[in-house]
Enzyme design. Sequence first.
Site, short mmCIF file in Angstrom:
data_model
loop_
_atom_site.label_atom_id
_atom_site.label_comp_id
_atom_site.label_asym_id
_atom_site.label_seq_id
_atom_site.Cartn_x
_atom_site.Cartn_y
_atom_site.Cartn_z
N GLY A 31 159.73 -46.21 57.68
CA GLY A 31 159.81 -44.81 58.11
C GLY A 31 160.67 -44.08 57.10
O GLY A 31 161.64 -44.64 56.57
N ASN A 35 164.06 -45.57 55.21
CA ASN A 35 163.95 -45.89 53.78
C ASN A 35 165.03 -45.16 52.99
O ASN A 35 165.71 -45.74 52.13
CB ASN A 35 162.59 -45.45 53.22
CG ASN A 35 161.41 -46.17 53.85
OD1 ASN A 35 161.59 -47.20 54.48
ND2 ASN A 35 160.22 -45.63 53.70
N TYR A 86 154.26 -48.22 63.15
CA TYR A 86 152.98 -47.92 62.51
C TYR A 86 152.40 -49.16 61.87
O TYR A 86 153.10 -50.14 61.61
CB TYR A 86 153.05 -46.74 61.56
CG TYR A 86 153.77 -46.90 60.23
CD1 TYR A 86 154.91 -47.68 60.10
CD2 TYR A 86 153.29 -46.24 59.10
CE1 TYR A 86 155.56 -47.78 58.88
CE2 TYR A 86 153.93 -46.34 57.88
CZ TYR A 86 155.06 -47.12 57.78
OH TYR A 86 155.69 -47.22 56.57
N TYR A 100 149.40 -44.73 63.39
CA TYR A 100 150.70 -44.51 64.00
C TYR A 100 150.71 -44.93 65.45
O TYR A 100 149.75 -44.67 66.19
CB TYR A 100 151.04 -43.01 63.97
CG TYR A 100 151.41 -42.47 62.61
CD1 TYR A 100 152.42 -43.04 61.86
CD2 TYR A 100 150.76 -41.35 62.12
CE1 TYR A 100 152.77 -42.51 60.63
CE2 TYR A 100 151.10 -40.81 60.89
CZ TYR A 100 152.11 -41.40 60.15
OH TYR A 100 152.45 -40.87 58.95
N ASN A 159 157.25 -34.05 52.89
CA ASN A 159 156.51 -35.25 53.30
C ASN A 159 155.36 -34.94 54.25
O ASN A 159 155.31 -35.47 55.38
CB ASN A 159 157.51 -36.22 53.97
CG ASN A 159 157.56 -37.55 53.25
OD1 ASN A 159 156.66 -37.91 52.51
ND2 ASN A 159 158.64 -38.30 53.47
N LEU A 220 155.88 -36.49 40.82
CA LEU A 220 154.54 -36.62 40.24
C LEU A 220 154.15 -38.08 40.08
O LEU A 220 153.44 -38.45 39.13
CB LEU A 220 154.54 -35.93 38.87
CG LEU A 220 154.98 -34.46 38.87
CD1 LEU A 220 155.35 -34.00 37.47
CD2 LEU A 220 153.87 -33.58 39.45
N GLY A 250 156.99 -45.50 49.99
CA GLY A 250 158.41 -45.23 50.14
C GLY A 250 159.13 -44.90 48.85
O GLY A 250 160.34 -44.65 48.88
N ALA A 251 158.43 -44.84 47.72
CA ALA A 251 159.11 -44.53 46.45
C ALA A 251 159.80 -43.16 46.55
O ALA A 251 160.93 -42.99 46.10
CB ALA A 251 158.12 -44.54 45.29
N ASP A 253 160.87 -41.69 49.24
CA ASP A 253 162.00 -41.76 50.18
C ASP A 253 163.22 -42.37 49.48
O ASP A 253 164.35 -41.94 49.70
CB ASP A 253 161.65 -42.62 51.40
CG ASP A 253 160.39 -42.14 52.09
OD1 ASP A 253 160.09 -40.94 52.01
OD2 ASP A 253 159.71 -42.98 52.70
N1 ADP Z 1 154.15 -46.25 38.98
C1 ADP Z 1 155.39 -45.77 38.86
N2 ADP Z 1 156.17 -46.13 37.82
C2 ADP Z 1 157.44 -45.68 37.70
N3 ADP Z 1 158.02 -44.83 38.57
C3 ADP Z 1 157.29 -44.44 39.63
C4 ADP Z 1 155.94 -44.88 39.85
N4 ADP Z 1 155.50 -44.34 41.00
C5 ADP Z 1 156.51 -43.59 41.48
N5 ADP Z 1 157.58 -43.64 40.65
C6 ADP Z 1 158.86 -42.92 40.79
O1 ADP Z 1 159.05 -42.58 42.15
C7 ADP Z 1 159.10 -41.17 42.29
C8 ADP Z 1 158.48 -40.76 43.60
O2 ADP Z 1 157.15 -41.22 43.63
P1 ADP Z 1 155.99 -40.39 44.29
O3 ADP Z 1 154.82 -41.30 44.44
O4 ADP Z 1 155.80 -39.15 43.49
O5 ADP Z 1 156.62 -40.16 45.72
P2 ADP Z 1 156.39 -39.06 46.81
O6 ADP Z 1 154.96 -38.68 46.71
O7 ADP Z 1 156.72 -39.69 48.10
O8 ADP Z 1 157.38 -38.01 46.43
C9 ADP Z 1 158.40 -40.61 41.06
O9 ADP Z 1 158.85 -39.31 40.74
C10 ADP Z 1 158.78 -41.63 40.01
O10 ADP Z 1 160.05 -41.32 39.45
O1 ELE Z 2 154.44 -41.57 57.67
C1 ELE Z 2 155.60 -41.82 58.04
O2 ELE Z 2 156.12 -41.38 59.05
C2 ELE Z 2 156.45 -42.64 57.21
O3 ELE Z 2 157.64 -42.60 57.34
C3 ELE Z 2 155.71 -43.45 56.24
C4 ELE Z 2 156.42 -44.15 55.15
O4 ELE Z 2 157.38 -45.06 55.56
C5 ELE Z 2 157.06 -43.32 54.12
O5 ELE Z 2 157.29 -42.00 54.45
C6 ELE Z 2 156.34 -43.50 52.86
O6 ELE Z 2 156.24 -42.30 52.18
P1 ELE Z 2 156.12 -42.17 50.62
O7 ELE Z 2 157.54 -42.17 50.12
O8 ELE Z 2 155.44 -40.86 50.46
O9 ELE Z 2 155.32 -43.35 50.14
#
Ligand code: ADP
Ligand code: ELE
Length: 305
Positions: A31, A35, A86, A100, A159, A220, A250-251, A253
């Site tokens: 979640g 995270n 979830y 969910y 998000n 991005l 979760g990247a 988060d």
């Molecule tokens: N394949 C990858 N390689 C390196 N860094 C990554 C990669 N995917 C994500 N990241 C890092 O994680 C950050 C958040 O990822 P992102 O997928 O854009 O998350 P969110 O959509 O949840 O904001 C990116 O800005 C980047 O710095």
């Molecule tokens: O949908 C929800 O309620 C969640 O909390 C899902 C996930 O645990 C993260 O939010 C992942 O989100 P990304 O960082 O965008 O990959």
Amino acid sequence: MDVVVLGEPLVEFSADHALTEARTFHLSFSGDALNASVAAAAQGARVALVTRVGTDEFGERLIHFADGHGVDSRWMTRGEGSTGAYVIGADPSGERAFVYLRHGSAASRMGPQDVDRSPVATARVVLLSGIAAAISDSCAQAVRHAAAAASGRIVYDPNFRSRLTTAEDAASVLRDVAPHSALVKISCPGDSGPLLGLTDPYEVARACLRLGASAVAVTLGENGVLLAEGGGEPVPIPAFRAELIVDQTGAGDVLAGTACAFLSRGSSPADAIRAGMAASAISLSGRGGTGRQATPQEIENLLRS
Ligand SMILES: Nc1ncnc2c1ncn2[C@@H]1O[C@H](COP(=O)(O)OP(=O)(O)O)[C@@H](O)[C@H]1O
Ligand SMILES: O=C(O)C(=O)C[C@H](O)[C@H](O)COP(=O)(O)O
């Protein structure tokens, strides 16, 4: 507290197969709020997660998990409703498929009163998200209330989740919270398309500044971040190279939670975001949003590299 996070931790069941076929599920704890809390605590910040979990076994396990990862669980209260959960399957196309199990959950029963009895008003940084606002009307009120109570110290991650809310409602929360935000972290095009009707990162950054955020990090994915601060031109920051990619969940988060920890100790938005990007690149080698935490030393090494 250095960092207070408001939101819903979830029990996660994930499978390596499509949900129509999967028989075996891996249990973990995730979640967006959990995270981010765990990521901030991994950097040594004093972090509190403000939420509610059920009186069931999973609520107890989430509290133990938070405690075990250095997150202060005093404001994880147990009450009516079940603990949010979830299920994630791997779609044949490679996309993750989510189901969910959180409708009417304990956390969705939170409201402004949960904010008032938490350390939101005195925390150095408060992380709020569009998911927390999307799970119920009372939670949307809690998010708006927290934004006003900690105005200028908010980090906001919209998000967007179309299964939980409409783009219109999510955009309205963004408009209300942005003026209180020290930093808005918005993904492009995932959040920016539905909420702002924009997919050009430069336009997204300028639009968020116009809404009143002091700084904006447009995320991005593997292309890194476009960072903009009031008055200045947006600056692209390339992603760090991930050594191993097991799971991208979760990247964002992890980036947000780590950035909160750095902001709480006085780092600039640019330094906080760079640290968050380093932590998220490292986190990709673990499963789920809490599978792998970067140590402060690892972040320092990556930032120097
Ligand atoms: N394949 C990858 N390689 C390196 N860094 C990554 C990669 N995917 C994500 N990241 C890092 O994680 C950050 C958040 O990822 P992102 O997928 O854009 O998350 P969110 O959509 O949840 O904001 C990116 O800005 C980047 O710095
Ligand atoms: O949908 C929800 O309620 C969640 O909390 C899902 C996930 O645990 C993260 O939010 C992942 O989100 P990304 O960082 O965008 O990959």
